[in-house]
Design an enzyme around this catalytic site. Sequence first.
Site: not given
Length: 816
Positions: A34, A225, A250, A557
């Site tokens: 990282d 956001h 939320y 298929d």
Amino acid sequence: MSRPRLVIVGAGIVGCALADELTERGWTDVTVVDQGPLFAAGGSSSHAPGLVFQTNPSKTMTEFAAYTVAKYTALGGDCFRQVGGLEVATTPERWTDLHRKHGWAESWGVEARLLDAGQCAALWPMLAQDRVLGGLHVPGDGLAAAVPCGQAQAARAVERGARLLPGHTVVGIEQRGGRVTGVSVVTSGEYRTIPADVVVCAAGFWGPSIGKLAGLTVPLLPLAHQYAKSGPLGRREQGPILRHQDRDLYFRQHGDRIGIGSYSHRPMPVAQDEIGPRSTTMPSVQAFTEEDFDPAWRDAVELLPALAESKYEDGINGIFSFTPDGFPLIGEAPHLDGFWLAEAVWVTHSAGVARALAQVLVDGRSAVDLHECELNRFERTQLSPAFIEERGKQNFVEVYDIIHPLQPMESPRPLRTSPFHPRQRELGAFFLESAGWERPHWFEANTPLLEELVRRRRDAFADVPEEARGAATEPLLGLAQRDEWARRYWSPIAAAESYAAREGVALFDMTPLKRIEVSGPGSAAFLQRMTTNNVDRKPGSVTYTLLLDAGGGIRSDLTVARLEEDTFQVGANGNLDLDWLTRHAPGGVRVRDLTPGTCCVGVWGPRARELVQGLTDMDLSHENFRYFGCKSGYVGQVPVLAMRVSYVGELGWELYTTADMGLKLWDTLWAPGTAVAGGRAAFNSLRLEKGYRLWGVDMTTEHNPYEAGLGFAVRDDKDFIGRDALSKDVTRRLVPLLSTQVVMGKEPVRHGGRTVGYVTSAAYGHTVQYPIAYAWLPAELAEPGTHVDISYFGRRVPAEVAAEPLYDPGMEKIRR
Ligand code: FAD
Ligand code: THG
């Protein structure tokens, strides 16, 4: 490659979860790099409030979340708090939709219950009870602390031998001969290479930048956001996580404060080169824009009036990833072996995605169906920067919207059109979209046919009293069996188009169906190895067959037409088939996508032979053009490949030609005046009457051919991928139900007070005159005549298992 060397790019929650899952399976040579410090490395996981709402329309996504909950709970410590989840409705539409959602929870095995407003307020005392119509409560939902969860999983991985390298920035993906060989990194100003056999990119919204290093488009859009917290509001009991989706909000508690997340603001895309410099500690956070948050705050106060005592603070515009369809990106790069993605994954799904990818890497397949999430699901036309941006933004806007299963995104449209498109428009087609294609669902021009159908039916009941004659037409249309939801994106004209195919002849645009050419020496042997049926037959024959994965699960298929000794045309379901065949093709075998340059029309119905024979020199007699045969010839001026197959279960042909001749083909077939245009609504009804499965909906890799009722397409006497894993012991089956209501699909099926299965596809069968719902049921309940209930928006719909196929079991319509 028993213990490959692995490098995971990114130590966010996904990278850490993956390191844990891989090392648990014995792949211990894992290095996680990282650019940031551990474990608040600077990505989305560093500041995610970590709400985990499990219920999702997708079975796969729900199962990812359920595993995340189970795993993070078991990690102990502060990792997961199972506070429950509450979604409230403040509009009748949402309240209805929560009933639908309750059904998904039941179908996918998540405990949930619907609450009235008083019960909601008992769980969340701050709620303005008079604004709430009800709620959906999921006791197992809760809060994942993303950083501790990452840390705990990484610690387990390290114990098993994994290495964590913070402060290492990946600047290159090394490759040789189409295989990844390592990553190059910069650390403390030094450049070095870490060799690897497998590299997994779990770099969150940096994914596109890392992808670029590998020459791969990573179709996600980073968007900001907003998340903010209220001031202190006094100590409160710990309540569930809360959603107010009618206002795109939320909530969760942080001690005596309330955290508020909002999706109600304008989409705020962030270009890769605008993402904070890698040296900053929190590149995933941008400056808070109050003007975007103010309306959300007002909405929040309306629902939780006590918020008014404070003001919001600590706001962030936090970045995370949005894909064109909202699903994560899991899979291997098509042109670089060993380079994998685990991108656009929420905290909610992190452990589930990590487990699935670890299974794919170690065992060759995931237990959970991944088709919605596979990286290579996207067509080339869906990978333009403009498409990724447009759809990514739209997904942000729609994240909490009530979406009908047929509802398409409104832009960019139209994107892909078949050559028949101008004629379809002239006929008043109502189009929906799939894989970028415009697909007609019915044609307004067929309104007179509907009127005629109704008139004929009434005339047939001429001796019945006038008042009762209306009821006589009812079984044809099935109007009374459709509620308001089942009438959306639908028209009774579909009934007329269905009858046209059953009694006359109808043209169905099959252009969007994927067509793949497999050619070159060794093609037959290759396709024999890939598929379950015997495709090594004479040129001119077509075979219905299956692609299985290593565990015997159905990957697709197909129809395989042998055109010449070494040239096959494969009728497939989508881009995943192209990817799967390409990946497995040996040297010398060429796999080519024919779809964009060609088109196909299905000419189906008892009058199909009469129509086409009048336009061609090809002998279309039953003796000279057998069922599941194919031939090349001309229809009028148009060179065609004709295949005698029919997904709607009628006599007829699929006619293929190049795109330039498509319009001419349509006009040639139209000129005699006997054909009717048919849309997807009729098509879906007809195929369900005939019992023809739709891959990805009716069956997936989670099912084997015997369970799915496709054992007839498996040949025991040849070798193929998945064969050794196949068992004929069947504990569940896919069966048709006849019911009293047209349902949507994904509803739970109950028997004796227990949930026993779920619906896959559903439609009204106009010629069998019943609503049909295919469903997975335990084998002991799959016998015809068994009574079950479908739960539709919480309403009990009685249904009965029927014998299949419901239409033309003797194949008299097709083989003549
Ligand atoms: P990240 O956490 O971003 O990790 C990627 C890592 O890759 C970073 O650490 C980064 O440093 C590293 N990296 C990138 N490029 C390089 C490079 N070149 N070299 C080395 N390392 C590199 N999800 C939920 O489920 N529930 C929520 O309530 C929720 N709320 C959210 C609220 C906000 C405000 C935001 C922004 C996101 C929220 N999310 C939520 C989404 C969630 O945070 C992310 O989807 C998730 O954390 C992504 O995890 P990740 O490991 O894939 O990515
Ligand atoms: N046409 C073509 N290729 C296709 C499809 C198609 N490939 C993908 C998808 N559709 C495959 N689905 C089916 C489903 C059923 C049939 C054909 C394709 C079918 N089945 C017969 C049956 O079950 O009775 C025939 C079986 C047999 O004889 O083996 O026709 O629409 N080109």
